[in-house]
Write a protein that holds these residues in place. Structure first.
Motif, PDB file in Angstrom:
ATOM      1  N   VAL A   1       0.710  -1.197  -0.161  1.00  0.00           N
ATOM      2  CA  VAL A   1      -0.118   0.171  -0.041  1.00  0.00           C
ATOM      3  C   VAL A   1       0.775   1.377   0.001  1.00  0.00           C
ATOM      4  O   VAL A   1       0.302   2.277  -0.796  1.00  0.00           O
ATOM      5  N   ILE A   2       1.712   1.240   1.024  1.00  0.00           N
ATOM      6  CA  ILE A   2       2.658   2.536   0.937  1.00  0.00           C
ATOM      7  C   ILE A   2       3.620   2.661  -0.192  1.00  0.00           C
ATOM      8  O   ILE A   2       3.748   3.849  -0.824  1.00  0.00           O
ATOM      9  N   GLY A   3       3.971   1.482  -0.893  1.00  0.00           N
ATOM     10  CA  GLY A   3       4.746   1.534  -2.256  1.00  0.00           C
ATOM     11  C   GLY A   3       3.851   2.156  -3.505  1.00  0.00           C
ATOM     12  O   GLY A   3       4.052   2.915  -4.279  1.00  0.00           O
ATOM     13  N   THR A   4       2.574   1.679  -3.315  1.00  0.00           N
ATOM     14  CA  THR A   4       1.535   2.223  -4.384  1.00  0.00           C
ATOM     15  C   THR A   4       1.320   3.830  -4.272  1.00  0.00           C
ATOM     16  O   THR A   4       1.185   4.518  -5.324  1.00  0.00           O
ATOM     17  N   VAL A   5       1.046   3.990  -2.950  1.00  0.00           N
ATOM     18  CA  VAL A   5       0.700   5.449  -2.600  1.00  0.00           C
ATOM     19  C   VAL A   5       1.874   6.342  -3.042  1.00  0.00           C
ATOM     20  O   VAL A   5       1.666   7.495  -3.377  1.00  0.00           O
ATOM     21  N   SER A   6       3.172   5.868  -2.765  1.00  0.00           N
ATOM     22  CA  SER A   6       4.162   6.535  -2.919  1.00  0.00           C
ATOM     23  C   SER A   6       4.742   6.827  -4.491  1.00  0.00           C
ATOM     24  O   SER A   6       5.237   7.776  -4.655  1.00  0.00           O
ATOM     25  N   ASN A   7       4.240   6.007  -5.216  1.00  0.00           N
ATOM     26  CA  ASN A   7       4.422   5.995  -6.709  1.00  0.00           C
ATOM     27  C   ASN A   7       3.367   6.930  -7.370  1.00  0.00           C
ATOM     28  O   ASN A   7       3.402   7.113  -8.499  1.00  0.00           O
ATOM     29  N   GLY A   8       2.446   7.490  -6.732  1.00  0.00           N
ATOM     30  CA  GLY A   8       1.355   8.423  -7.201  1.00  0.00           C
ATOM     31  C   GLY A   8       0.144   7.862  -7.590  1.00  0.00           C
ATOM     32  O   GLY A   8      -0.859   8.414  -8.223  1.00  0.00           O
ATOM     33  N   GLU A   9       0.004   6.546  -7.475  1.00  0.00           N
ATOM     34  CA  GLU A   9      -1.226   5.813  -8.229  1.00  0.00           C
ATOM     35  C   GLU A   9      -2.480   6.289  -7.325  1.00  0.00           C
ATOM     36  O   GLU A   9      -3.520   6.255  -7.972  1.00  0.00           O
ATOM     37  N   LEU A  10      -2.345   6.515  -6.014  1.00  0.00           N
ATOM     38  CA  LEU A  10      -3.457   6.940  -5.304  1.00  0.00           C
ATOM     39  C   LEU A  10      -3.832   8.407  -5.738  1.00  0.00           C
ATOM     40  O   LEU A  10      -5.321   8.676  -5.679  1.00  0.00           O
ATOM     41  N   LEU A  11      -3.165   9.192  -6.431  1.00  0.00           N
ATOM     42  CA  LEU A  11      -3.528  10.623  -6.921  1.00  0.00           C
ATOM     43  C   LEU A  11      -4.222  10.516  -8.125  1.00  0.00           C
ATOM     44  O   LEU A  11      -5.418  10.854  -8.266  1.00  0.00           O
ATOM     45  N   ILE A  12      -3.737   9.494  -8.881  1.00  0.00           N
ATOM     46  CA  ILE A  12      -4.623   8.927 -10.249  1.00  0.00           C
ATOM     47  C   ILE A  12      -5.996   8.318 -10.059  1.00  0.00           C
ATOM     48  O   ILE A  12      -7.054   8.535 -10.457  1.00  0.00           O
ATOM     49  N   PHE A  13      -5.948   7.553  -9.016  1.00  0.00           N
ATOM     50  CA  PHE A  13      -7.222   6.839  -8.449  1.00  0.00           C
ATOM     51  C   PHE A  13      -8.052   7.995  -7.938  1.00  0.00           C
ATOM     52  O   PHE A  13      -9.423   7.800  -8.302  1.00  0.00           O
ATOM     53  N   SER A  14      -7.775   8.951  -7.350  1.00  0.00           N
ATOM     54  CA  SER A  14      -8.406  10.105  -6.566  1.00  0.00           C
ATOM     55  C   SER A  14      -9.139  11.000  -7.732  1.00  0.00           C
ATOM     56  O   SER A  14     -10.301  11.150  -7.715  1.00  0.00           O
ATOM     57  N   VAL A  15      -8.487  11.208  -8.773  1.00  0.00           N
ATOM     58  CA  VAL A  15      -9.163  11.668 -10.112  1.00  0.00           C
ATOM     59  C   VAL A  15      -9.993  11.011 -10.672  1.00  0.00           C
ATOM     60  O   VAL A  15     -11.079  11.601 -10.873  1.00  0.00           O
ATOM     61  N   SER A  16      -9.803   9.809 -10.783  1.00  0.00           N
ATOM     62  CA  SER A  16     -10.763   8.928 -11.413  1.00  0.00           C
ATOM     63  C   SER A  16     -11.968   8.680 -10.840  1.00  0.00           C
ATOM     64  O   SER A  16     -13.335   8.620 -11.225  1.00  0.00           O
ATOM     65  N   PHE A  17     -11.865   8.763  -9.299  1.00  0.00           N
ATOM     66  CA  PHE A  17     -12.986   8.331  -8.340  1.00  0.00           C
ATOM     67  C   PHE A  17     -13.838   9.857  -8.261  1.00  0.00           C
ATOM     68  O   PHE A  17     -14.875   9.979  -8.236  1.00  0.00           O
ATOM     69  N   ALA A  18     -12.985  11.151  -8.641  1.00  0.00           N
ATOM     70  CA  ALA A  18     -13.987  12.237  -8.474  1.00  0.00           C
ATOM     71  C   ALA A  18     -14.551  12.653  -9.712  1.00  0.00           C
ATOM     72  O   ALA A  18     -15.192  13.596  -9.798  1.00  0.00           O
ATOM     73  N   SER A  19     -14.053  12.088 -10.793  1.00  0.00           N
ATOM     74  CA  SER A  19     -14.668  12.538 -12.261  1.00  0.00           C
ATOM     75  C   SER A  19     -16.093  12.360 -12.653  1.00  0.00           C
ATOM     76  O   SER A  19     -16.897  13.135 -13.147  1.00  0.00           O
ATOM     77  N   PRO A  20     -16.823  11.420 -11.731  1.00  0.00           N
ATOM     78  CA  PRO A  20     -18.193  11.620 -11.911  1.00  0.00           C
ATOM     79  C   PRO A  20     -18.799  13.132 -11.588  1.00  0.00           C
ATOM     80  O   PRO A  20     -19.859  13.368 -11.821  1.00  0.00           O
ATOM     81  N   ILE A  21     -18.226  13.606 -10.794  1.00  0.00           N
ATOM     82  CA  ILE A  21     -18.794  14.902 -10.363  1.00  0.00           C
ATOM     83  C   ILE A  21     -18.904  15.925 -11.606  1.00  0.00           C
ATOM     84  O   ILE A  21     -19.719  16.833 -11.717  1.00  0.00           O
TER      85      ILE A  21
END
Length: 135
Positions: free
Chosen positions: A4-24
Motif C-alpha cells: 500500500v505504501i509503495g503504491t501510494v508513494s508512486n502516485g497511483e492514489l492521486l490518479i485513482f482519486s482523480v478517476s474517483f472524483a470524475s463523475p462529479i
C-alpha cells in the motif's frame, strides 16, 4: 502494508482519486431541462480540471524520477504521500456529496409531477366549492 505504501508513494492514489472524483464533472455538466442546476457547477469543473492537471504533473514527476536515475528532482515523498491521503479523502467526500445530491434530485423529479397534479386537483376543487358557495 508495504504494498500500500509503495503504491501510494508512486502516485497511483492521486490518479485513482482523480478517476474517483470524475463523475462529479458529469453531474455538474448534466442539463436538467431548466430545473435546478448543480450548485457551483463552474467552480466544481475548474477545481476538478486543476486537480487532474496537478495530479498528472506530480505523477509524471514521480515517474520521471523513478525511471531516470540520473535526474534527482528532490521530491518530498512524505509530503506527497500525505497530500495523496488528503486528496483521496476530499475526493471521497465530494463523491458522496454528489451521490446524495443526485438521489435527492431524482426523488424530487419522481414526486414532482404527482405533487403538481394533487395541488391542481385540490385547487380546482377549492375554486369549485368557492364558486358554488357564491351562488
Amino acid at each position: 502494508m508495504d504494498l500500500v505504501i509503495g503504491t501510494v508513494s508512486n502516485g497511483e492514489l492521486l490518479i485513482f482519486s482523480v478517476s474517483f472524483a470524475s463523475p462529479i464533472f458529469l453531474a455538474a455538466m448534466q442539463d436538467r431541462g431548466g430545473k435546478s442546476p448543480f450548485p457551483g457547477a463552474i467552480w466544481h469543473i475548474f477545481t476538478l480540471i486543476g486537480f487532474a492537471i496537478g495530479a498528472a504533473a506530480v505523477f509524471g514527476l514521480l515517474k520521471i524520477e523513478a525511471l531516470v536515475p540520473e535526474i534527482k528532482l528532490g521530491l518530498n515523498m512524505d509530503a506527497i504521500r500525505t497530500l495523496s491521503y488528503y486528496i483521496f479523502a476530499a475526493a471521497l467526500l465530494l463523491r458522496y456529496t454528489t451521490m446524495v445530491y443526485q438521489k435527492m434530485l431524482s426523488a424530487a423529479d419522481a414526486s414532482g409531477p404527482k405533487q403538481d397534479k394533487d395541488f391542481a386537483d385540490r385547487w380546482a376543487a377549492h375554486a369549485e366549492d368557492k364558486e358554488n358557495k357564491g351562488r
